[in-house]
Design a protein around this motif. Structure first.
Motif, PDB file in Angstrom:
ATOM      1  N   ARG A   5       0.736  -1.245  -0.093  1.00 32.27           N
ATOM      2  CA  ARG A   5       0.156  -0.015  -0.184  1.00 32.27           C
ATOM      3  C   ARG A   5       0.871   1.270  -0.188  1.00 32.27           C
ATOM      4  NH1 ARG A   5      -5.150   1.172   1.474  1.00 32.27           N
ATOM      5  NH2 ARG A   5      -5.687   3.373   2.285  1.00 32.27           N
ATOM      6  N   GLU A   7       1.232   5.233   0.743  1.00 32.61           N
ATOM      7  CA  GLU A   7       0.870   5.949   1.745  1.00 32.61           C
ATOM      8  C   GLU A   7       1.524   7.393   1.633  1.00 32.61           C
ATOM      9  OE1 GLU A   7       0.548   3.913   5.480  1.00 32.61           O
ATOM     10  OE2 GLU A   7      -1.272   2.838   4.996  1.00 32.61           O
ATOM     11  N   LEU A 215      -2.953  11.558  -1.781  1.00 35.83           N
ATOM     12  CA  LEU A 215      -2.160  11.026  -0.841  1.00 35.83           C
ATOM     13  C   LEU A 215      -2.066  12.630   0.146  1.00 35.83           C
ATOM     14  CD1 LEU A 215       0.908   9.338  -2.377  1.00 35.83           C
ATOM     15  CD2 LEU A 215      -0.757   8.369  -0.740  1.00 35.83           C
TER      16      LEU A 215
END
Length: 217
Positions: A5, A7, A215
């Protein structure tokens, strides 16, 4: 395939690479002579902007000349937009302008300078040409009528699966807004899974505006 993932922007750039610094040289903070000629011939514009509760996006169209511009502003007739807009002065807004049979697109981003019952006018902060890859992959300017005469009650998932082009509006935490083109053949651009819309991001110039905006939120 790395399915870690992502981030942070650092993680994003570690995956796709950082944007080459030279790309910043494409961006100007006004409408030059070439951009003004483009606007004068433009019949189709995608736009997205920041509202208090999220982002609104729509499409605008008309005969060439329906848009008006100066060196520092772009005005869009509200009557030419697909649905009513509730932007206010100071809101961030991004636009994507297309010309028939031309692959490149003109991107103009800025802030709402004024809005009334007839026009929204934005103050230009960024103006630059976007490459042709998305339109080429989508065969956007094909004369083929896709879905002509189709049932107007077509399921949203079926419409998504047949789509070849998408204009994705996003904004960062400061309201700076971007409208990015995505293009692929039907069946490859996007798919619907429940309430989720899945789409691949193609290798390109590594600007990654949409991902960086997501983000930053």
């Amino acid at each position: 395939m790395d399915d870690t993932r992502i981030e942070t922007i650092d993680q994003l750039e570690a995956r796709i690479g950082a944007m080459p610094a030279a790309l910043e040289l494409k961006i100007v903070d006004h409408l030059d002579a070439g951009s003004l000629r483009w606007i004068a011939e433009c019949p189709l514009l995608f736009l997205g902007g920041v509202l208090s509760d999220g982002i609104d996006a729509t499409v605008s169209g008309g005969a060439p000349g329906y848009l008006s511009a100066t060196r520092d502003t772009l005005s869009i007739p509200l009557a030419a937009c697909d649905h009513p807009l509730a932007f206010a002065e100071g809101d961030g807004i991004g636009t994507l302008l297309l010309l028939p049979k031309i692959g490149e697109m003109l991107r103009i981003n800025g802030r709402i300078a004024s809005t009334d019952s007839q026009f929204i006018t934005l103050t230009v902060e960024q103006c630059y040409i976007h490459c042709a890859k998305a339109l080429i992959r989508s065969d956007f300017w094909s004369h083929e009528a896709v879905g002509a005469g189709a049932d107007s009650d077509i399921a949203p998932s079926a419409l998504i699966n047949e789509s070849r082009f998408m204009a994705l509006a996003s904004a960062d935490e400061h309201g700076n807004t971007d409208v990015s083109p995505k293009g692929d053949p039907a069946g490859l651009l996007a798919s619907a899974q429940g309430q989720e819309l899945l789409f691949a991001d193609r290798p390109g110039n590594r600007r990654a505006d949409s991902f960086k905006n997501m983000l930053s939120q």
